[in-house]
Enzyme design. Structure first.
Site, mmCIF file in Angstrom:
data_model
loop_
_atom_site.group_PDB
_atom_site.id
_atom_site.type_symbol
_atom_site.label_atom_id
_atom_site.label_comp_id
_atom_site.label_asym_id
_atom_site.label_seq_id
_atom_site.Cartn_x
_atom_site.Cartn_y
_atom_site.Cartn_z
ATOM 1 N N ASP A 1 16.317 -35.510 12.166
ATOM 2 C CA ASP A 1 17.214 -34.502 12.714
ATOM 3 C C ASP A 1 18.608 -35.131 12.836
ATOM 4 O OD1 ASP A 1 18.257 -32.157 13.653
ATOM 5 O OD2 ASP A 1 16.713 -31.797 15.156
HETATM 6 C C1 BGC Z 1 19.030 -29.194 14.865
HETATM 7 C C2 BGC Z 1 18.224 -28.881 13.627
HETATM 8 C C3 BGC Z 1 19.142 -28.483 12.503
HETATM 9 C C4 BGC Z 1 20.132 -29.590 12.266
HETATM 10 C C5 BGC Z 1 21.083 -29.324 11.114
HETATM 11 C C6 BGC Z 1 20.158 -30.155 14.585
HETATM 12 O O1 BGC Z 1 21.014 -30.265 15.666
HETATM 13 O O2 BGC Z 1 18.164 -29.717 15.855
HETATM 14 O O3 BGC Z 1 17.299 -27.867 13.903
HETATM 15 O O4 BGC Z 1 18.393 -28.223 11.346
HETATM 16 O O5 BGC Z 1 20.902 -29.776 13.448
HETATM 17 O O6 BGC Z 1 21.982 -28.342 11.392
#
Ligand code: BGC
Length: 721
Positions: free
Chosen positions: A264
């Site tokens: 993530d």
């Molecule tokens: C979120 C994810 C997301 C990623 C990319 C993160 O902050 O937890 O769910 O896919 O950002 O945008």
């Protein structure tokens, strides 16, 4: 692994390979003339080589065919390797045409609808040049304070697994040009954040993890999902992205997942903040050892993998494995042959927000709305002389939901627009109050009350701002704001013909609303066509059929509250009221039961269940038995009903939940029509994770329930022998 990707790998230098594992924002690659500004913010923290960033393997989050072409052209122009990147994007509940939030889609109890909606989003996104969507999010959730419950399909592992499979199928299809590779997230148990506060500590036993939290990720893996995202949180004290037990033992070895794993956002480096790694070098080591292939938005790999290889702590083969997985993903998307894949400016304009896509989004919103209460005021008659449309969410496009991707509020149909389209100038609007949770401003009351007084019926749009749910949007208070209750009370003084249209990204603790409003239609955050769907439902052009997949508490203090709990040694077996039964598991000031249980939702028509039967009272493990029931539409409208099968394992070597959802079927019945719904019960459906962490069934008695929601009672028993 194809020969082609191996050949590409063979030509890559070590630096090239390492940069292939990094991910930064797509906006990095835009040229100056672009309509988007280069997002230097998050990228500027990364220590990346200015030239090498044109050989990075993947990038994230940018919308629009023209901008994507600009970014890609510029990237390829400056890239030494000329290897095309994959563009990834959070396509969560739609791309340009937004459909209802995922918690709402689950409430449709309709797998095919979930598939269709994801497939529509994939088409729109692929025309914008997106190759991978960071979805489905399948985290099991029990705490409505957590803002991200809106992205999930609720509290039940079976429902979550069914929605995971349907959504993966919808996005990926046969991996044609209008499909996307899906990325299931957030592995694992991100939804168990303590106190519903985002990014917070997760502490669940391995048995609970396997029993409740893991099944939906596994279902996505079994459905062929191409990618998986490692979560921000810790599991058993170790951040997921560096958690070898999760990422290797379970994901790779036990489940055989050989797709790409991505961290993530910034999660590799965050292992330092967690206190799990001393520095970026150790973070890089931990993540690569856990086989995290792509590092999203931190630069530990780029800064330290080479040194780790030189020191013999990491081998080049480890890197190769990850690079190959990414190359294979690119191959499966067709971008090794055509970097531009499906991006198409003209076609995207034609397809995005097309009448067909709007119609599907509207259908999604109509099927997922949940009628929570109806004293008989709904549906309103279309012959009504005048409608007072009141409320802070009545005339805004900001009801499309928190992950809006390419969708825009100005393209979203507000309730005012939807009602006006249906009823013309018979609809008059007054805001009544402001939407901010802490607003105390009553200055708009009088106008609204006057309007309510002079109108035949009132549609009152209450709820929470769409930005109060979603990532990092958690709430410690999940009641409606006091100002909205005051407004409701004032309106009820002058007009009793009131229906509340509720807009929310989470279950709310709305006992007070339930006790006062004559009708409550939960629209969730309904997406681009929300206003039209709401109008159709309120005025009987569509019949509500959604049922909640996350419990609505009576009071926040009951949370976490979920239907598939254990009995405890001291359950309160007598009436679930406030009469105290000392030394039982209960509260002094609130009953144990929720306001609205899992699986609950009303309709304008009524359904009667009868003739429930079980084909046998004894089952051997290689046999199946059939549970069935007759369902009759006994009301005055054609309507849909989500018929639910629950099973209870009465006694186990580990205690078993009071009941578990094991099947559902959504049927449509005409007035007076009757149908039989049957469910097969097989031994694998009876398995669970025992204390030795074996997935087994245990001989003995099982109770069977078929009903309209999770409060249904058992109608038969059988014995597994
Ligand atoms: C979120 C994810 C997301 C990623 C990319 C993160 O902050 O937890 O769910 O896919 O950002 O945008």
């Amino acid at each position: 692994m194809s020969r082609r990707t191996k050949e590409i790998l063979a030509k890559m230098t070590l630096d090239d390979k390492i940069y292939h594992l990094e991910q930064i924002t797509t906006a990095t690659y835009l040229t100056k003339g672009s309509t988007y500004k280069v997002i230097t913010g998050p990228n500027s923290k990364l220590k990346l080589d200015k030239e090498m960033i044109y050989d990075i393997g993947t990038s994230l989050n940018l919308v629009g065919a023209e901008t994507m072409i600009d970014a890609l052209t510029n990237y390829l122009d400056k890239s030494k390797s000329k290897r095309p990147p994959v563009f990834m994007q959070d396509v969560i509940h739609g791309h340009r045409t937004l459909y209802p939030i995922n918690l709402a889609v689950a409430a449709s109890f309709d797998r095919e609808l979930a598939r269709e909606l994801a497939s529509m989003a994939a088409k729109e996104a692929s025309l914008d040049g997106v190759g991978v969507t960071f979805a489905p999010m399948v985290d099991l959730v029990r705490d409505p304070r957590w803002g991200r419950v809106m992205e999930s399909s609720g509290e039940d592992p079976y429902m979550n697994s069914e929605m995971a499979k349907a959504t993966v199928r919808g996005f990926q299809g046969d991996m044609g040009k209008y499909n996307l590779a899906a990325c299931v997230k957030h592995f694992a148990a991100y939804g168990a954040a303590e106190a519903g506060r985002d990014y917070n500590t997760v502490d669940v036993s391995e048995r609970t993890l396997r029993e409740y939290y893991l099944p939906a990720y596994k279902a996505a893996v079994d459905a062929g999902v191409k990618m998986l995202m490692a979560a921000f949180n810790i599991v058993d004290g170790v951040p997921c992205v560096g958690n070898k037990h999760l990422m290797k033992d379970i994901l790779r070895d036990e489940w055989g997942f050989d797709g790409v794993v991505i961290s993530d956002y910034g999660a590799v480096e965050e292992m330092i903040v967690h206190g799990a790694c001393e520095d970026k070098k150790e973070a890089a080591l931990r993540a690569i050892e856990a086989e995290c292939d792509i590092e999203m938005m931190s630069s530990c790999y780029a800064e330290h993998l080479r040194a780790l290889i030189d020191e013999g702590k990491v081998t080049e083969e480890q890197i190769d494995k990850s690079v190959l997985r990414i190359l294979d993903l690119k191959e499966s998307l067709g971008i090794l042959d055509n970097p531009y894949r499906s991006v198409n400016v003209e076609e995207s304009k034609r397809v995005q927000l097309s009448p067909e896509h709007r119609a599907l989004a509207r259908k999604g919103a109509e099927q997922s709305a949940v009628l929570l209460k109806n004293d008989g005021v709904l549906p309103f008659s279309k012959n009504v002389s005048s409608v007072a449309l009141i409320g802070p969410l009545a005339s805004t496009g900001k009801i499309h939901g928190s992950w809006h991707c390419g969708g825009r509020a100005e393209e979203t149909v507000s309730v005012y627009e939807g009602l006006s389209k249906l009823l013309g100038d018979r609809v008059k609007y007054a805001p009544g109050c402001y939407v901010e949770y802490n607003s105390e401003d009553e200055s708009l009351f009088d106008e609204a009350v006057e309007l309510a007084k002079s109108s035949e019926c009132v549609v009152l749009c209450l709820g929470e701002h769409q930005d109060y749910s979603g990532e990092a949007n958690c709430r410690a208070d999940i009641e409606l704001p006091e100002i909205q209750y005051k407004l409701l009370d004032k309106i009820l003084e002058v007009n009793k013909n009131v229906a509340v249209a509720l807009f929310t990204g989470r279950p709310l603790a709305i006992s007070r609303l339930h006790n006062t409003a004559p009708a409550i239609l939960n629209m969730w955050m309904p997406g681009t066509e929300g206003g039209n769907a709401c109008a159709n439902l309120l005025f009987g052009n569509a019949v509500p059929s959604g049922k909640i997949t996350m419990t609505f508490p009576r009071a926040l203090g009951q949370c976490p509250i979920y239907y598939n709990h254990y009995t405890t040694g001291r359950p309160k077996l007598l009436k679930d009221d406030l009469n105290r039964v000392l030394y039982t598991s209960s509260y002094i000031d609130v009953p144990n039961s929720p306001l609205y249980p899992f699986g609950y939702g009303l309709s304008y028509t009524t359904f009667e269940y009868s003739d429930m039967s079980l084909s046998a009272a004894v089952m051997k493990s290689d046999e199946k038995i059939v549970a069935s029931a007759k369902i009759k539409n006994t009301g005055g409208h054609k309507g849909k009903e989500a018929v639910q099968l629950y099973i209870r394992d009465v006694k186990g070597s580990c205690v078993r939940p009071v009941k578990e959802l094991k099947g559902f079927e959504k049927i449509e019945l005409d007035v007076g029509e009757e149908a039989t719904v049957s469910f097969e019960i097989t031994e694998p459906m009876l398995r669970y994770w025992n204390q030795k962490l074996e997935h087994v069934s245990e001989k003995g008695e099982f109770e069977v329930f078929i009903g309209k929601d999770s409060t249904c009672v058992p109608f038969a028993k059988f014995e597994l022998i």
